[in-house]
Design an enzyme around this catalytic site. Structure first.
Site, PDB file in Angstrom:
ATOM      1  N   CYS A   1      13.486  13.207  -5.575  1.00 54.77           N
ATOM      2  CA  CYS A   1      12.791  13.007  -4.308  1.00 54.77           C
ATOM      3  C   CYS A   1      11.362  12.507  -4.480  1.00 54.77           C
ATOM      4  CB  CYS A   1      12.791  14.303  -3.509  1.00 54.77           C
ATOM      5  SG  CYS A   1      14.456  14.927  -3.161  1.00 54.77           S
TER       6      CYS A   1
ATOM      7  N   HIS B   1       7.625  13.023   1.988  1.00 54.22           N
ATOM      8  CA  HIS B   1       9.068  13.022   1.741  1.00 54.22           C
ATOM      9  C   HIS B   1       9.779  13.735   2.882  1.00 54.22           C
ATOM     10  CE1 HIS B   1      12.948  13.787   0.068  1.00 54.22           C
ATOM     11  NE2 HIS B   1      12.694  15.045  -0.260  1.00 54.22           N
TER      12      HIS B   1
ATOM     13  N   ASN C   1      17.698  13.720   4.506  1.00 51.23           N
ATOM     14  CA  ASN C   1      16.951  13.638   3.251  1.00 51.23           C
ATOM     15  C   ASN C   1      17.667  12.653   2.333  1.00 51.23           C
ATOM     16  OD1 ASN C   1      15.927  14.039   0.656  1.00 51.23           O
ATOM     17  ND2 ASN C   1      15.851  16.257   0.814  1.00 51.23           N
TER      18      ASN C   1
END
Length: 352
Positions: A122, A269, A300
């Protein structure tokens, strides 16, 4: 536009163009809950997610990466023959050998350039952007194409309440090159390998190969081979984030040479909308500063999260090219990476 500090005595760099690709299939929380013991309300309240995109038909990590890259190149105005390196940030490329970046370069018609995969989860966009900027600053190449792509839908356990509703698929890309004014601050990055298994996979590769060999001697109907899936210890990740991220954000501002008052846009993020709201508040950013919320419709997407969110804000007018944005990626590894950047121009070719 705030003046972003550059690495001393080095070439100024910036993101010159952005592109993205979102799969055509929209997967709502209600669809997720057909196999998961949960509800739309429970998922949204805890994560801010309403839906996500998953690949379907002939879509793949490779096709999405190429589509996002083509848009980034077109939107940058940089002739593709001037691109000297391709960085591909991904955790979900289907092979380790061969790695994906050379294949993408071939598909883009720039076969032969330097091409390498990055696997930092990520925080993959932040790591890739830091490396791309330093490559240009050092003179290793004039232009770098950074592509972030994930197909996490293929490594999910649909019954796992820790992961099944969180992840989506997609790709984002940027062209990084020389600029009159510096548009990418020094990168603030770090990791915590001691707690790295908080986000992992159900088998390591050797275990999985051994398990497959054992299954050859058995009836697959009686003992099917388990899928290799992503795993996450949510509470452990949250505790790490609560300690690491405030320090990372403060250090990112300090290294960039600007203050919170200079920030026009916040693009963290897209892991959890509630965590992002808390970070914005604790940083002391002004209430009116727009913050990315691509997670609501995209979920995500790990490495692709920040470029997808950035592209959405620019394409919809929530942010404008030339504004000063604070970026922070964090997650598997455990790792994080942050920069202050000047946003690229709004894309003429978008994923929306």
């Amino acid at each position: 536009m705030a003046t972003i500090k550059a690495n001393t005595g080095r070439q100024n760099v910036a993101m010159l163009g952005i592109g993205a690709y979102r799969p055509s299939r929209v997967v709502t929380n209600d669809e997720i809950c057909q196999t998961l013991d949960s509800t739309d309300e429970w998922i949204y309240e805890r994560t801010g997610i309403r839906s996500r995109r998953w690949i379907s038909g002939d879509e793949s990590a490779r096709s999405m990466a190429v589509a996002a890259a083509e848009r980034a190149i077109s939107n940058s105005g940089v002739p593709r023959e001037k691109i000297g390196a391709v960085l591909l940030s991904t955790l979900s490329w289907k092979t380790k050998i061969p790695h994906g970046a050379p294949q993408i370069a071939y598909d883009l018609g720039i076969n032969g350039v330097a091409a390498v995969d990055l696997a930092s989860g990520c925080s993959g966009f932040g790591y890739g952007l830091g490396l791309a900027a330093d490559m240009v600053r050092s003179g290793s190449t004039e232009y770098v194409l950074l592509i972030c792509v994930e197909t996490l839908s293929i490594v999910l356990d649909p019954t796992d309440r820790n992961t099944a509703f969180i992840f989506g698929d997609g790709a984002g890309a940027v062209v990084v090159g020389p600029s009159e004014e510096n548009g990418i601050s020094p990168t603030v990055w770090g990791s915590d390998g001691e707690n790295g298994e908080a986000i992992g996979q159900s088998y390591d590769i050797i275990e999985y190969m051994d398990r497959a060999q054992e299954m050859q001697a058995l009836d697959p109907a009686d003992a099917p081979l388990d899928r290799m899936v992503v795993t996450m210890q949510g509470s452990k990740v949250f505790r790490w984030a609560a300690i690491a991220l405030p320090k990372a954000l403060s250090s990112t501002l300090e290294e960039s040479g600007i203050t919170a008052d200079d920030i026009d846009v916040f693009i963290p993020h897209q892991a959890n909308a509630r965590i992002n709201e808390l970070m914005k508040k604790n940083l002391g950013l002004r209430d009116e500063i727009p913050m990315a919320n691509d997670i609501e419709q995209t979920g995500n997407t790990s490495a692709a999260s920040i470029p997808l969110a950035m592209e959405e804000m620019l394409a919809t007018g929530k942010a404008q090219g030339g504004q000063t944005a604070l970026l922070l990626g964090f997650g598997s590894g455990l790792s994080y990476a942050g920069q202050v950047v000047t946003l690229p121009p709004a894309p003429a070719e978008t994923s929306l």
